[in-house]
Every structure is written in structure tokens, then in C-alpha cells.
Design a protein around this motif. Structure first.
Motif, PDB file in Angstrom:
ATOM      1  N   TYR A  49       0.830  -1.213   0.000  1.00 37.93           N
ATOM      2  CA  TYR A  49       0.000   0.000   0.000  1.00 37.93           C
ATOM      3  C   TYR A  49       0.864   1.262   0.000  1.00 37.93           C
ATOM      4  O   TYR A  49       0.391   2.348  -0.321  1.00 37.93           O
ATOM      5  CB  TYR A  49      -1.009  -0.021   1.162  1.00 37.93           C
ATOM      6  N   ILE A  50       2.140   1.103   0.382  1.00 36.53           N
ATOM      7  CA  ILE A  50       3.131   2.154   0.118  1.00 36.53           C
ATOM      8  C   ILE A  50       3.983   1.587  -1.015  1.00 36.53           C
ATOM      9  O   ILE A  50       4.705   0.602  -0.813  1.00 36.53           O
ATOM     10  CB  ILE A  50       4.000   2.435   1.360  1.00 36.53           C
ATOM     11  N   GLN A  85       9.285   2.268   9.709  1.00 34.43           N
ATOM     12  CA  GLN A  85       7.807   2.309   9.778  1.00 34.43           C
ATOM     13  C   GLN A  85       7.304   2.383  11.217  1.00 34.43           C
ATOM     14  O   GLN A  85       7.841   3.125  12.006  1.00 34.43           O
ATOM     15  CB  GLN A  85       7.212   1.139   8.978  1.00 34.43           C
ATOM     16  N   LYS A  89       7.290   4.154  16.352  1.00 32.42           N
ATOM     17  CA  LYS A  89       6.280   4.763  17.246  1.00 32.42           C
ATOM     18  C   LYS A  89       6.657   4.716  18.730  1.00 32.42           C
ATOM     19  O   LYS A  89       6.534   5.735  19.425  1.00 32.42           O
ATOM     20  CB  LYS A  89       4.910   4.122  16.996  1.00 32.42           C
ATOM     21  N   GLU A 181       5.614   7.301   0.224  1.00 32.42           N
ATOM     22  CA  GLU A 181       4.542   7.358   1.231  1.00 32.42           C
ATOM     23  C   GLU A 181       3.895   8.749   1.255  1.00 32.42           C
ATOM     24  O   GLU A 181       2.677   8.871   1.395  1.00 32.42           O
ATOM     25  CB  GLU A 181       5.071   6.974   2.623  1.00 32.42           C
ATOM     26  N   TYR A 212       5.596  12.716  10.766  1.00 33.67           N
ATOM     27  CA  TYR A 212       5.319  11.302  11.037  1.00 33.67           C
ATOM     28  C   TYR A 212       5.771  10.429   9.851  1.00 33.67           C
ATOM     29  O   TYR A 212       6.381   9.369  10.041  1.00 33.67           O
ATOM     30  CB  TYR A 212       3.813  11.120  11.322  1.00 33.67           C
ATOM     31  N   VAL A 282       5.109  -2.334   9.092  1.00 33.63           N
ATOM     32  CA  VAL A 282       4.702  -2.907   7.813  1.00 33.63           C
ATOM     33  C   VAL A 282       5.853  -3.196   6.844  1.00 33.63           C
ATOM     34  O   VAL A 282       5.653  -3.866   5.847  1.00 33.63           O
ATOM     35  CB  VAL A 282       3.645  -2.046   7.086  1.00 33.63           C
TER      36      VAL A 282
HETATM   37  N1  GLU Z   1       3.978   4.598   7.718  1.00 36.17           N
HETATM   38  C1  GLU Z   1       3.013   3.553   7.850  1.00 36.17           C
HETATM   39  C2  GLU Z   1       1.608   4.116   7.858  1.00 36.17           C
HETATM   40  O1  GLU Z   1       1.359   5.114   8.457  1.00 36.17           O
HETATM   41  C3  GLU Z   1       3.299   2.789   9.095  1.00 36.17           C
HETATM   42  C4  GLU Z   1       2.377   1.658   9.315  1.00 36.17           C
HETATM   43  C5  GLU Z   1       2.951   0.515  10.097  1.00 36.17           C
HETATM   44  O2  GLU Z   1       4.122   0.193  10.023  1.00 36.17           O
HETATM   45  O3  GLU Z   1       2.125  -0.070  10.813  1.00 36.17           O
HETATM   46  O4  GLU Z   1       0.743   3.584   7.236  1.00 36.17           O
END
Ligand code: GLU
Length: 344
Positions: A49-50, A85, A89, A181, A212, A282
Motif C-alpha cells: 500500500y506504500i 515504519q 512509534k 509514502e 510522522y 509494515v
Molecule cells: N507509515 C506507515 C503508515 O502510516 C506505518 C504503518 C505501520 O508500520 O504499521 O501507514
């Protein structure tokens, strides 16, 4: 699950938590065994999706362990770089906790699981907290919006410098992943706007989403992730560089949130199998943190339906079991000779 180790090897050291990682020789043996066991698993699909993530080879497979005494071990594709990714967080959350205090962050973000996918709009609508926790996209974008800095660039520099301290080396952005992205992140921009409408975003929505997106595009190796995890396991001090990155109190809070929501909506299954706080992303990375002992990291791009690396979960379970890391594993106490157990 048992390794192809001799009985003698299996019995050599306890497989419950004993306050330290096993010997270096044993860690190396188990990493090699985990790699050998799961490298032929072909289940799962590389995230697409990316668009830039879809280019990753499904065969890549690297494993690493970093201990709180600064030892590091790696097998397989440990030099391969990939965008961090969602594994970014917890580290951005840690930086914000350190800057604002954990109670303030609890009020502004929340620390409960959503039980819904990481990018769920429904989770924002269903819960009064809106952001819910720093590990789903809504809470993560809001967390990034709280990073110290008056401008988007100051916030980005703060994130990059902070994550570099966690890794113990200067990290950099993967410009291709970022561009890919950034050109496709309308959903995250929508999430940020929705949070703004509820008064749960603390910076300009497009700028917060952009910082982000950059944080998610930071390039790492599996060894970087293991060292970053080991820093959370070591009361906030990077065990390789000796530099304090965040406070011990912050680490405790970050690990609690990881235990609740680190593996998307599979967080309960993860805890049931592995018994340690962890976080997946992801691009195929997973970190697992054994408090007081170290960090385990895996990298393998093919993901299951929830977005968690298939080989990574198998190897993490194997290593958690055989390295004796599961926080919930115990054995009856061995009493010194002559001491009888207290009556019930
Ligand atoms: N950059 C990705 C997003 O925001 C991170 C998602 C992930 O790794 O869960 O969709």
C-alpha cells in the motif's frame, strides 16, 4: 516448539528468565537455529500500500539480539536496511514522554488498545479518547505533533536525533520510501484532520503527518532495532554507547503500552505466545524487549493479514522461549537444603 539442539544443549541453561541473557555462545547458536528453521517459510505478503515497500525481496531475513551489557549478535541479512515504519512509534512516544512527563502524555494521547487495525477511522469515532494510544496511526501522529520544536523541521530534527541516540549511530531517511509514502498518505492526513476537529492534535495536521511520514521512512538494520530495543530494556541507557537516551520511568511506561498494543489487533495473541512487549511495522521489522536483559529484532518483509511479519513472529517466539525471556514463565523455587516450604 523445540530447537534441533541436543538434549544436553537444551538442558545446558534454564529456559526461564534468570536475570541475564544466556552465554554468547548459546545466543549465537539459537539465532542460527531460528534463522535455519524459518528461512524457508513462504507464507505472507510484502506490503504494497506504500508502493516503495513492494520492492522489498520476500527472501530477506535477518535476526539480531542486543544485551544490556552491550553485546550484539546477528545472523542472516543483518546488513540489509529497511524503513523503520511503525517500529518508530514507541521511540517517538518515549521522547515525548521524557519531554512532557508520562501523565501529561496519558491525558493527551491515551494508553488503551483499540482492538482495531492500525489505521482505523472507526477507532477514532468509537472512542472518546480519539487517539487511544501512541502505537496506532491516530495516536502516533498526535504523539509526533507533541515532539518538542516550534517548526516542522525542528520537530523532525528532534525525532531523527532521538532515534539516532536509541540506535547508537547517525540514522538517515530513505528518500524513496518517504517520497512514495508522502504521495500516498491521504488517509493519514485525513486521520490528522479528524483529530484536529476533536481537539486531539497538537500541531498543524499536514505538518504533523509529514514529520510522522519522515519518521516512518528512517532507514535501519535489524541490529539497529535490537540496540534500540535493548535501550528500552536498559532503563533508557544505550548499552552499546553508554549514552542515556530517556529516563528509566519513561521506559517502564513505553513497555507497558507496547505490551497492550504493540502487535496491532493481534497484541493478545502475541502476548499469549511470546510474553514480552514488542512492536512490529509494515516493512517487516519486529522488536521484542526483555526488560533488564536486552532486545531481540527480526526483519522479514512478508506479513500476515494483521500486518505482522510471518517469519518474524515465528523467530521471536522461538527466541523468547529458548533464550528464557518470557516474562510469565516461572519454575518452582529451589529452597536451600534444610528449609521447608511454609505451610499453605
Ligand atoms: N507509515 C506507515 C503508515 O502510516 C506505518 C504503518 C505501520 O508500520 O504499521 O501507514
Amino acid at each position: 516448539m523445540h530447537a534441533d539442539l541436543s538434549d544436553d544443549e537444551k538442558d545446558h541453561e534454564p529456559v526461564i528468565s534468570t536475570g541475564d541473557l544466556p552465554s554468547g555462545e548459546r545466543v549465537r547458536l539459537l539465532l542460527t537455529e531460528a534463522h535455519e528453521r524459518y528461512r524457508t517459510v513462504t507464507d505472507g505478503h510484502v506490503a504494497d500500500y506504500i508502493p516503495a515497500l513492494a520492492a522489498a525481496s520476500p527472501d530477506l531475513f535477518g535476526l539480531a539480539v542486543a544485551g544490556v551489557r552491550g553485546r550484539t549478535f546477528a545472523v542472516g541479512d543483518s546488513d540489509a536496511t529497511f524503513s523503520i515504519q511503525s517500529v518508530s512509534k514507541p521511540f517517538v512516544f518515549a521522547l515525548v514522554c521524557d519531554a512532557l512527563g508520562h501523565d501529561e502524555v496519558r491525558k493527551r494521547i491515551g494508553v488503551n488498545a483499540t482492538g482495531l487495525p492500525f489505521n482505523s477511522i472507526m477507532a477514532i469515532e468509537l472512542n472518546d479518547d480519539r487517539t487511544m494510544n501512541p502505537l496506532v496511526n491516530a495516536g502516533a501522529i498526535a504523539t509526533t505533533s507533541l515532539i518538542p520544536g516550534a517548526t516542522a523541521d525542528e520537530k523532525w530534527q528532534h525525532v531523527l536525533a532521538g532515534l539516532s541516540r536509541f540506535a547508537g549511530r547517525q540514522l538517515s531517511i530513505d528518500e524513496d520510501v518517504y517520497a512514495s509514502e508522502a504521495a500516498n498518505n491521504m488517509r493519514n492526513q485525513g486521520v490528522a484532520r479528524l483529530l484536529e476537529s476533536y481537539g486531539r492534535l497538537y500541531f498543524d495536521p499536514l505538518d504533523a503527518t509529514d514529520v510522522y511520514t519522515k519518521q516512518c521512512s528512517i532507514d535501519v538494520t535489524v541490529t539497529d532495532l535490537a540496540v534500540m530495543g535493548a535501550t528500552l530494556a536498559d532503563g533508557g541507557v544505550n548499552p552499546v554507547t553508554g549514552v542515556r537516551v530517556v529516563s528509566a520511568d519513561t521506559c517502564k511506561r513505553v513497555l507497558a503500552v507496547l505490551a497492550t498494543a504493540g502487535l496491532y489487533e493481534q497484541s493478545g495473541e502475541w502476548m499469549y505466545d511470546i510474553g514480552l512487549p514488542g512492536k512490529s511495522g509494515v516493512s517487516g521489522g519486529i522488536i521484542t524487549i526483555a526488560p533488564g536483559k536486552g532486545g531481540v529484532a527480526t526483519y522479514s518483509p512478508p506479513l500476515d493479514e494483521a500486518g505482522n511479519s510471518v517469519r518474524g513472529q515465528l523467530a521471536s517466539k522461538f527466541l523468547s522461549d529458548l533464550l528464557g525471556l518470557n516474562l510469565f514463565a516461572s519454575a518452582p523455587a529451589i529452597l536451600p537444603a534444610g528449609v521447608t516450604p511454609l505451610p499453605a
